[in-house]
Write a protein that holds these residues in place. Structure first.
Motif, PDB file in Angstrom:
ATOM      1  N   LEU A 189      -7.714  -5.726  -5.646  1.00 22.33           N
ATOM      2  CA  LEU A 189      -8.239  -4.659  -4.790  1.00 22.33           C
ATOM      3  C   LEU A 189      -7.350  -4.424  -3.568  1.00 22.33           C
ATOM      4  O   LEU A 189      -7.076  -3.277  -3.196  1.00 22.33           O
ATOM      5  CB  LEU A 189      -9.668  -4.990  -4.354  1.00 22.33           C
ATOM      6  N   VAL A 190      -6.877  -5.503  -2.957  1.00 20.27           N
ATOM      7  CA  VAL A 190      -6.009  -5.351  -1.791  1.00 20.27           C
ATOM      8  C   VAL A 190      -4.698  -4.695  -2.205  1.00 20.27           C
ATOM      9  O   VAL A 190      -4.191  -3.813  -1.504  1.00 20.27           O
ATOM     10  CB  VAL A 190      -5.768  -6.706  -1.091  1.00 20.27           C
ATOM     11  N   ARG A 191      -4.156  -5.091  -3.351  1.00 17.54           N
ATOM     12  CA  ARG A 191      -2.907  -4.470  -3.829  1.00 17.54           C
ATOM     13  C   ARG A 191      -3.097  -2.967  -4.055  1.00 17.54           C
ATOM     14  O   ARG A 191      -2.211  -2.168  -3.753  1.00 17.54           O
ATOM     15  CB  ARG A 191      -2.407  -5.150  -5.089  1.00 17.54           C
ATOM     16  N   LEU A 192      -4.259  -2.577  -4.576  1.00 23.41           N
ATOM     17  CA  LEU A 192      -4.550  -1.158  -4.785  1.00 23.41           C
ATOM     18  C   LEU A 192      -4.537  -0.415  -3.451  1.00 23.41           C
ATOM     19  O   LEU A 192      -3.923   0.649  -3.322  1.00 23.41           O
ATOM     20  CB  LEU A 192      -5.899  -0.986  -5.482  1.00 23.41           C
ATOM     21  N   VAL A 193      -5.185  -0.987  -2.447  1.00 21.16           N
ATOM     22  CA  VAL A 193      -5.217  -0.358  -1.126  1.00 21.16           C
ATOM     23  C   VAL A 193      -3.812  -0.329  -0.522  1.00 21.16           C
ATOM     24  O   VAL A 193      -3.403   0.674   0.088  1.00 21.16           O
ATOM     25  CB  VAL A 193      -6.210  -1.088  -0.193  1.00 21.16           C
ATOM     26  N   LEU A 194      -3.048  -1.401  -0.716  1.00 18.73           N
ATOM     27  CA  LEU A 194      -1.680  -1.424  -0.184  1.00 18.73           C
ATOM     28  C   LEU A 194      -0.800  -0.386  -0.884  1.00 18.73           C
ATOM     29  O   LEU A 194       0.087   0.193  -0.250  1.00 18.73           O
ATOM     30  CB  LEU A 194      -1.078  -2.824  -0.311  1.00 18.73           C
ATOM     31  N   GLU A 195      -1.044  -0.143  -2.170  1.00 24.33           N
ATOM     32  CA  GLU A 195      -0.304   0.911  -2.868  1.00 24.33           C
ATOM     33  C   GLU A 195      -0.626   2.275  -2.258  1.00 24.33           C
ATOM     34  O   GLU A 195       0.260   3.122  -2.101  1.00 24.33           O
ATOM     35  CB  GLU A 195      -0.637   0.898  -4.360  1.00 24.33           C
ATOM     36  N   GLN A 196      -1.887   2.489  -1.903  1.00 24.31           N
ATOM     37  CA  GLN A 196      -2.270   3.741  -1.254  1.00 24.31           C
ATOM     38  C   GLN A 196      -1.586   3.860   0.103  1.00 24.31           C
ATOM     39  O   GLN A 196      -1.125   4.944   0.481  1.00 24.31           O
ATOM     40  CB  GLN A 196      -3.786   3.828  -1.096  1.00 24.31           C
TER      41      GLN A 196
ATOM     42  N   ARG B 143       2.900   6.102   3.409  1.00 25.61           N
ATOM     43  CA  ARG B 143       4.163   5.901   4.140  1.00 25.61           C
ATOM     44  C   ARG B 143       5.291   6.711   3.504  1.00 25.61           C
ATOM     45  O   ARG B 143       6.132   7.275   4.206  1.00 25.61           O
ATOM     46  CB  ARG B 143       4.522   4.414   4.180  1.00 25.61           C
ATOM     47  N   ALA B 144       5.316   6.765   2.173  1.00 22.76           N
ATOM     48  CA  ALA B 144       6.356   7.535   1.481  1.00 22.76           C
ATOM     49  C   ALA B 144       6.244   9.026   1.825  1.00 22.76           C
ATOM     50  O   ALA B 144       7.258   9.720   1.920  1.00 22.76           O
ATOM     51  CB  ALA B 144       6.258   7.324  -0.024  1.00 22.76           C
ATOM     52  N   ARG B 145       5.002   9.496   2.046  1.00 21.05           N
ATOM     53  CA  ARG B 145       4.783  10.896   2.440  1.00 21.05           C
ATOM     54  C   ARG B 145       4.992  11.092   3.940  1.00 21.05           C
ATOM     55  O   ARG B 145       4.824  12.187   4.443  1.00 21.05           O
ATOM     56  CB  ARG B 145       3.348  11.325   2.107  1.00 21.05           C
ATOM     57  N   LYS B 146       5.300   9.984   4.624  1.00 21.66           N
ATOM     58  CA  LYS B 146       5.431   9.975   6.084  1.00 21.66           C
ATOM     59  C   LYS B 146       4.115  10.366   6.769  1.00 21.66           C
ATOM     60  O   LYS B 146       4.092  10.961   7.831  1.00 21.66           O
ATOM     61  CB  LYS B 146       6.578  10.864   6.544  1.00 21.66           C
ATOM     62  N   ASP B 147       3.020   9.980   6.107  1.00 18.46           N
ATOM     63  CA  ASP B 147       1.685  10.195   6.649  1.00 18.46           C
ATOM     64  C   ASP B 147       1.301   8.939   7.427  1.00 18.46           C
ATOM     65  O   ASP B 147       0.507   8.117   6.994  1.00 18.46           O
ATOM     66  CB  ASP B 147       0.702  10.463   5.503  1.00 18.46           C
ATOM     67  N   TRP B 148       1.942   8.803   8.597  1.00 19.88           N
ATOM     68  CA  TRP B 148       1.792   7.584   9.396  1.00 19.88           C
ATOM     69  C   TRP B 148       0.350   7.345   9.856  1.00 19.88           C
ATOM     70  O   TRP B 148      -0.093   6.192   9.850  1.00 19.88           O
ATOM     71  CB  TRP B 148       2.751   7.601  10.586  1.00 19.88           C
ATOM     72  N   PRO B 149      -0.405   8.372  10.239  1.00 16.70           N
ATOM     73  CA  PRO B 149      -1.791   8.095  10.654  1.00 16.70           C
ATOM     74  C   PRO B 149      -2.628   7.450   9.541  1.00 16.70           C
ATOM     75  O   PRO B 149      -3.388   6.516   9.803  1.00 16.70           O
ATOM     76  CB  PRO B 149      -2.338   9.477  11.033  1.00 16.70           C
ATOM     77  N   THR B 150      -2.465   7.923   8.305  1.00 15.51           N
ATOM     78  CA  THR B 150      -3.216   7.330   7.196  1.00 15.51           C
ATOM     79  C   THR B 150      -2.746   5.908   6.920  1.00 15.51           C
ATOM     80  O   THR B 150      -3.567   4.998   6.740  1.00 15.51           O
ATOM     81  CB  THR B 150      -3.074   8.195   5.925  1.00 15.51           C
TER      82      THR B 150
END
Length: 126
Positions: free
Chosen positions: A73-80, A85-92
């Motif tokens: 579950l943590v790995r799934l959240v870390l993938e999100q 981060r890849a989208r440069k969506d730093w707030p998320t």
């Protein structure tokens, strides 16, 4: 049925024996304390409540299974988080990290990817 088995009386004897063991510990009478411990464990064993009985130890095996589930579950959240981060969506990405920290998970970014470990839970933000 409780009265037929004498469970309330048995628990009263267990309680009295525990108090005697505590008094022996306070008096530094280790021999008496060990004897009371053996008596309490025997009584709890008859009641099926001895916490050191191997029956209860097998419950710990579920901890390994649970660790695997939590890890997935943590790995799934870390993938999100990594996708954000890849989208440069730093707030998320920051919000995900902060929520994991509040849950007691420490996230460490490394060249091999994020790693997590258990740490103290951050107090909730007011």
């Amino acid at each position: 049925m409780d009265d037929d088995l004498g469970v309330p009386q048995a628990l009263a004897v267990v309680h009295t024996t525990v108090r005697q063991g505590n008094s022996a510990l306070a008096a530094d009478d280790k021999e008496a304390a060990v004897a009371r411990l053996a008596e309490v464990r025997a009584m709890l064993g008859v009641l099926g409540l001895d916490p050191l009985d191997p029956h209860w130890a097998s419950e710990g095996d579920q901890g390994q299974e649970l660790h695997g589930v939590v890890d997935d579950l943590v790995r799934l959240v870390l993938e999100q988080r990594e996708a954000a981060r890849a989208r440069k969506d730093w707030p998320t990405a920051d919000a995900i990290r902060d929520q994991l920290n509040r849950s007691g998970l420490v996230i460490e970014d490394s060249p091999q990817g994020p790693r997590w470990s258990l740490g103290p839970a951050d107090p909730p933000m007011a």
